[in-house]
Design an enzyme around this catalytic site. Structure first.
Site, PDB file in Angstrom:
ATOM      1  CD  GLU A 110      38.666  31.597  42.042  1.00 32.30           C
ATOM      2  OE1 GLU A 110      39.520  32.302  41.648  1.00 32.30           O
ATOM      3  OE2 GLU A 110      37.416  31.626  41.878  1.00 32.30           O
TER       4      GLU A 110
ATOM      5  CG  LEU B  65      40.989  28.635  29.304  1.00 33.18           C
ATOM      6  CD1 LEU B  65      41.007  27.672  27.981  1.00 33.18           C
ATOM      7  CD2 LEU B  65      41.918  29.615  29.095  1.00 33.18           C
TER       8      LEU B  65
ATOM      9  N   GLY C  84      35.340  27.716  33.653  1.00 36.35           N
ATOM     10  CA  GLY C  84      34.125  27.527  32.972  1.00 36.35           C
ATOM     11  C   GLY C  84      34.342  26.954  31.362  1.00 36.35           C
TER      12      GLY C  84
ATOM     13  CG  HIS D 188      41.782  34.159  37.438  1.00 38.97           C
ATOM     14  ND1 HIS D 188      41.698  34.512  35.968  1.00 38.97           N
ATOM     15  CD2 HIS D 188      40.597  34.712  37.621  1.00 38.97           C
ATOM     16  CE1 HIS D 188      40.629  35.040  35.664  1.00 38.97           C
ATOM     17  NE2 HIS D 188      40.007  34.873  36.858  1.00 38.97           N
TER      18      HIS D 188
ATOM     19  CD  GLU E 222      36.263  23.887  35.820  1.00 34.66           C
ATOM     20  OE1 GLU E 222      35.329  23.271  36.318  1.00 34.66           O
ATOM     21  OE2 GLU E 222      37.069  24.425  36.574  1.00 34.66           O
ATOM     22  CG  ASN E 223      31.974  23.266  31.790  1.00 29.78           C
ATOM     23  OD1 ASN E 223      31.572  22.113  32.173  1.00 29.78           O
ATOM     24  ND2 ASN E 223      32.257  24.242  32.696  1.00 29.78           N
TER      25      ASN E 223
ATOM     26  CG  ASN F 151      34.617  35.134  45.063  1.00 30.04           C
ATOM     27  OD1 ASN F 151      34.843  36.353  44.734  1.00 30.04           O
ATOM     28  ND2 ASN F 151      35.224  34.272  44.448  1.00 30.04           N
TER      29      ASN F 151
ATOM     30  NE  ARG G 263      37.379  40.991  32.008  1.00 34.14           N
ATOM     31  CZ  ARG G 263      37.921  40.464  33.112  1.00 34.14           C
ATOM     32  NH1 ARG G 263      38.919  40.842  33.692  1.00 34.14           N
ATOM     33  NH2 ARG G 263      37.188  39.215  33.420  1.00 34.14           N
TER      34      ARG G 263
ATOM     35  CE  LYS H   3      32.013  32.679  42.600  1.00 34.81           C
ATOM     36  NZ  LYS H   3      32.675  32.092  41.641  1.00 34.81           N
TER      37      LYS H   3
ATOM     38  NE  ARG I 122      38.766  36.308  43.459  1.00 36.77           N
ATOM     39  CZ  ARG I 122      38.258  36.651  42.270  1.00 36.77           C
ATOM     40  NH1 ARG I 122      37.037  37.059  42.194  1.00 36.77           N
ATOM     41  NH2 ARG I 122      38.816  37.040  41.126  1.00 36.77           N
TER      42      ARG I 122
ATOM     43  CG  ASP J  37      27.676  31.837  26.891  1.00 34.66           C
ATOM     44  OD1 ASP J  37      28.376  30.771  26.611  1.00 34.66           O
ATOM     45  OD2 ASP J  37      26.697  31.870  27.694  1.00 34.66           O
ATOM     46  CG  MET J  38      33.668  29.218  23.894  1.00 37.32           C
ATOM     47  SD  MET J  38      34.565  30.226  22.443  1.00 37.32           S
ATOM     48  CE  MET J  38      36.079  30.687  23.580  1.00 37.32           C
TER      49      MET J  38
END
Length: 417
Positions: free
Chosen positions: A383, A207, A329, A178, A332-333, A6, A239, A13, A89, A281-282
């Site tokens: 993925e 997300l 990311g 995605h 899920e978290n 990827n 973005r 990755k 990918r 970074d959220m």
């Protein structure tokens, strides 16, 4: 053995699977390609190494990957011939590729023709394929397209209200992204609920630093939030998401910005970073919001509002909703973001159990409240496995056999991955 690659704009990755996909033998990340501080992080069965070293381009990154896979101490193969198939990918396949394909000269030519649709992503995808073909001669390469899953989006949802010739002659339309993640997560959701995917209406919320929402009806994508480029839809890490396009004319004509400046602004200086002024970074943004930073609070509220609004729109488009799914990311978290998004969606039948929501990553994917009529789940995306599955599907059986005399050294020790 099946290798998945990827290639992102500045990272690579990879994962190495047994041919039946029952085990991940090794995996790794090569990050900050072409930048300062680049590094390689390789793991195999509890062993491995993370090292900083110059990685000027994707060709070098793939050479480092192969060196790690063959390393004397933590490698798992003796030679490149141990790899029987490679899956890649690709972000954008235009409207040419409706499924994954085996690479040949015609496919490479079509991939190059799609570069203009995803100039930040497709060139590095192509570089990864070309490097793999040199490093693993004779091994079949399969390309899995993020856009392919969204080829089922109907014309009323993918054609823009611009002069029709731009669509018919220049391919300007909504493509979606995605898709590889959405395809994996939608089937995983149906499996978890023991519900035929053909009978389900779901919204997949992918997300992360990149964000897409996708309406999946009967296992088919029928609408998705990102359109022609990769900065539309809802706000992301850097973005912008959707905004009135007349702003672009104002930025150029009244504020003197160049089109390149506007492109940089939309892709790299907007979203969570642009509104908060702090970070993309959220985790950092929500922490600062809790400490009273008003711009961080606003960034979170815009993010949540746009996602919530899109979920409602997609439920209307599908005439119903059976499942709401969070992945990637943030999805899920972040229990906090999931709570904020689900709050106020009770009219659709979305209600979550807060205690289960807090431990969703600990093996409790279904976070629905007992009285909810819509299932809400947290489903980790994979993925790489989806790429590996398509690679296995499209590789002829006789090519999946490792040549005689070639060993997968260290395989037994690597199994715990």
């Amino acid at each position: 053995m099946i290798l998945t690659i990827n290639c992102g704009s500045s990272s690579l990755k990879y994962q190495l699977y047994t041919t039946d996909l029952s085990e991940v033998v090794a995996k790794g990340l090569i990050a900050r390609i072409g930048e300062d501080g680049s590094y390689s992080d390789h793991k195999a069965g509890g062993r491995g190494e993370k090292v900083e070293l110059p990685v000027p381009d994707h060709k070098t990154a793939l050479e480092l990957m192969l060196a790690s896979l063959m390393h004397a101490d933590y490698g798992v193969i003796d030679c490149p011939a141990a790899i029987t198939a490679i899956g890649h990918r690709a972000v954008h396949g235009g409207d040419v590729f409706v499924d994954s394909v085996v690479v040949d000269d015609a496919v490479m030519a079509q991939l190059r023709a799609c570069v203009g649709f995803a100039p930040l992503h497709n060139p590095c995808n192509i570089a990864g394929i070309e490097a793999a073909m040199r490093l693993f001669p004779g091994v079949p390469n399969i390309v899995v397209f993020d856009t392919a899953f969204h080829q089922t989006v109907p014309p009323e949802a993918h054609v823009y209200a611009l002069p029709y010739a731009l669509y018919a002659k220049s391919g300007i339309r909504k493509y979606g992204f995605h898709g590889t993640s959405c395809r994996y997560v939608s089937q995983a959701t149906a499996d978890l609920l023991n519900w035929p995917i053909e009978d389900m209406k779901m919204v997949i919320c992918h997300l992360g630093n990149g964000v897409t929402l996708t309406a999946v009806d009967g296992g088919r994508s029928v609408d998705t939030s990102i359109g022609f480029g990769t900065f539309g839809g809802v706000p992301m890490g850097t973005r912008s998401g959707d905004f009135d396009p007349s702003i672009i004319f104002h930025l150029v004509n009244q504020l003197g910005m160049s089109l390149k400046d506007v492109e940089t602004l939309c892709y790299h200086k907007s979203g969570l970073l642009g509104v908060s002024g702090v970070s993309n970074d959220m985790r950092e943004v929500t922490t600062r919001a809790a400490d009273g930073d008003e711009r961080c609070r606003l960034a979170v509220e815009i993010f949540v509002y746009q996602i919530k609004k899109t979920i409602g729109a997609y439920a209307a488009a599908m005439n119903g909703l059976d499942a709401l799914v969070f992945t990637a990311g943030i999805g899920e978290n972040s229990a906090e973001i999931r709570t904020r998004i689900c709050s106020g969606l009770g009219f659709l039948g979305v209600r979550i159990d807060e205690a289960t929501n807090e431990v969703a990553r600990d093996g409790y994917p279904n976070i629905s409240a007992a009285d909810a009529s819509v299932a809400t789940l947290v489903v980790p995306t994979d993925e790489e496995r989806m790429i590996a599955m398509d690679t296995l599907r499209l590789t002829p059986d006789h090519l999946l056999t490792t040549p005689r005399g070639v060993s997968a050294r260290g395989y037994e020790q690597a199994r715990p991955l």
